[in-house]
Design a protein around this motif. Structure first.
Motif, short mmCIF file in Angstrom:
data_model
loop_
_atom_site.label_atom_id
_atom_site.label_comp_id
_atom_site.label_asym_id
_atom_site.label_seq_id
_atom_site.Cartn_x
_atom_site.Cartn_y
_atom_site.Cartn_z
N LEU A 98 52.95 45.34 38.97
CA LEU A 98 52.34 46.37 39.81
C LEU A 98 52.83 47.77 39.44
O LEU A 98 52.06 48.74 39.47
N GLU A 99 54.10 47.88 39.08
CA GLU A 99 54.64 49.19 38.70
C GLU A 99 54.04 49.67 37.39
O GLU A 99 53.68 50.85 37.25
N PHE A 100 53.88 48.79 36.42
CA PHE A 100 53.24 49.19 35.17
C PHE A 100 51.77 49.53 35.41
O PHE A 100 51.24 50.46 34.79
N ALA A 101 51.10 48.79 36.29
CA ALA A 101 49.71 49.10 36.61
C ALA A 101 49.59 50.49 37.20
O ALA A 101 48.65 51.24 36.89
N ARG A 102 50.54 50.84 38.05
CA ARG A 102 50.54 52.18 38.67
C ARG A 102 50.65 53.29 37.62
O ARG A 102 50.16 54.40 37.81
N HIS A 103 51.26 52.97 36.49
CA HIS A 103 51.42 53.94 35.41
C HIS A 103 50.31 53.84 34.37
O HIS A 103 50.39 54.47 33.31
N GLY A 104 49.30 53.01 34.61
CA GLY A 104 48.14 52.97 33.73
C GLY A 104 48.22 52.02 32.56
O GLY A 104 47.45 52.14 31.59
N ALA A 105 49.13 51.05 32.60
CA ALA A 105 49.26 50.09 31.51
C ALA A 105 48.19 49.01 31.60
O ALA A 105 47.65 48.73 32.68
N ALA A 106 47.88 48.39 30.46
CA ALA A 106 47.05 47.19 30.42
C ALA A 106 47.99 46.00 30.47
O ALA A 106 49.04 45.98 29.82
N LEU A 107 47.63 44.98 31.24
CA LEU A 107 48.57 43.91 31.55
C LEU A 107 48.05 42.53 31.17
O LEU A 107 46.88 42.21 31.38
N VAL A 108 48.96 41.73 30.62
CA VAL A 108 48.72 40.30 30.41
C VAL A 108 49.76 39.59 31.26
O VAL A 108 50.96 39.70 31.01
N LEU A 109 49.29 38.85 32.27
CA LEU A 109 50.18 38.31 33.29
C LEU A 109 50.28 36.80 33.14
O LEU A 109 49.28 36.11 33.05
N ALA A 110 51.52 36.30 33.16
CA ALA A 110 51.75 34.87 32.95
C ALA A 110 52.69 34.32 34.00
O ALA A 110 53.64 34.98 34.42
N ALA A 111 52.42 33.11 34.44
CA ALA A 111 53.28 32.33 35.33
C ALA A 111 52.65 30.94 35.39
O ALA A 111 51.59 30.70 34.80
N ARG A 112 53.28 30.02 36.11
CA ARG A 112 52.69 28.68 36.19
C ARG A 112 51.55 28.60 37.19
O ARG A 112 50.60 27.84 37.01
N GLY A 113 51.61 29.39 38.27
CA GLY A 113 50.64 29.27 39.35
C GLY A 113 49.43 30.18 39.16
O GLY A 113 49.54 31.40 39.19
N ALA A 114 48.26 29.57 38.98
CA ALA A 114 47.04 30.35 38.72
C ALA A 114 46.64 31.20 39.92
O ALA A 114 46.20 32.34 39.76
N GLU A 115 46.79 30.67 41.13
CA GLU A 115 46.37 31.42 42.32
C GLU A 115 47.19 32.70 42.48
O GLU A 115 46.65 33.77 42.76
#
Length: 324
Positions: free
Chosen positions: A23-40
């Motif tokens: 969320l902090e990187f998004a606030r600064h205008g970054a493009a994000l690739v998000l990973a974790a085990r839980g899809a929801e």
């Protein structure tokens, strides 16, 4: 490094520090690739990121202990955005219990996620960063990467290992002449996340966040700041920095003080808890969250002052002994 328009990969992004960092990187205008085990949880945080300045965000369910899956995550990032500027390893799990009470497979699982997960992330991200000629790898360790805690040996081992791994990696990059590929280790103090609700528990007692407790956003801001101005290690929270100093001056005293403090404050008194595997082997269900409900500003400030006083007393005692 400017944070606007960066391509940032975050593991452990569905919850806690990883989610706050996304969320902090998004606030600064970054493009994000998000990973974790839980899809929801990933989809939920991706929607939050897109709502912040229209940030671009894609998700990929990944178990960071799976080397092939992490390599595919890097390929997805390059395929979507053409590069990887920042890779943040924030995925972590824990099991609480006395050394002889924790099954070996649960210890291995903690090490697989917390240590091998960082190794897999580095092996996936660094070839891309080397080709680009620049990049920042951030590994989230803990103040327990510097000091130790009873009833939490597997996690403590893992966080010490991350600190050592990053040091080795920096040495290799330096010897290879890769001065623009940076490796940074972030060491937070206790942080308000759902971590304590989701850990595996073999103690028979209900576990709570040990004060003082800092917000996950504070850690996320430190991570973004580290990317802007890369440093070897970054301690987050007054108590983390105080423990760093005290451990250097009086390691035995700090070890004894922490043993007592953990035993008295980590558990809810007279409240039993059943043995649980938490989210060691299964993903967290639901949309996830940043906070775990542990942070209370006034209460935490008072406890922080108490910790600082205790650490100060240990340090002063060590200095007096050193002068004799």
């Amino acid at each position: 490094m400017h944070t606007k328009d960066l391509v940032v990969v975050v593991t452990g992004a569905s919850s806690g520090i990883g989610r706050a960092t996304a969320l902090e990187f998004a606030r600064h205008g970054a493009a994000l690739v998000l990973a974790a085990r839980g899809a929801e949880g990933l989809e939920a945080v991706a929607d939050e990121c897109r709502a912040r300045r229209g940030a671009r965000a894609v998700v990929q369910p990944v178990d960071v202990a799976d080397e092939a899956a992490v390599a595919e995550l890097a390929r997805r990032a390059v395929g979507e955005f053409g590069r990887i500027d920042v890779w943040v390893n924030a995925a972590a799990v824990a099991v609480f219990g006395a050394v002889e009470d924790v099954p070996a497979d649960e210890v291995r699982r903690v090490l697989d996620v917390n240590v091998v997960g960082c190794l897999n992330g580095a092996r996936a991200a660094l070839p891309v960063m080397r080709r680009q000629g620049a990049g920042v790898l951030v590994d989230v360790s803990s103040v327990l990467g510097l000091v130790s805690s009873p009833y939490n040996s597997a996690y403590t081992i893992s966080k010490h290992a991350v600190l050592a791994f990053d040091a080795s990696l920096r040495q290799e990059l330096r010897l290879a002449g890769e001065r623009n590929v940076r490796v940074c280790t972030v060491l937070p103090a206790t942080t308000d996340t759902p971590f304590f609700q989701h850990l595996a528990n073999r103690t028979g007692r209900r576990v709570r966040a040990m004060p003082p407790v800092y917000t996950a956003r504070r850690v996320a801001r430190a991570i973004v700041g580290t990317v802007r101005r890369p440093r070897r290690t970054v301690f987050v929270g007054v108590s983390a920095r105080s423990l760093r100093l005290a451990a250097a001056l009086a390691p035995g005293t700090v070890e004894r003080i922490l043993a007592v403090k953990v035993d008295r404050t980590l558990f809810v008194r007279r409240e039993a808890a059943p043995h649980s595997e938490g989210t060691l082997f299964t993903a967290q269900s639901g949309p996830g969250s940043v906070g775990g409900g542990w942070h209370g500003t006034a209460r935490t400030a008072g406890r922080r002052a108490g910790v600082a006083a205790a650490v100060g007393a240990a340090t002063a005692g060590a200095l007096r002994r050193a002068r004799r």
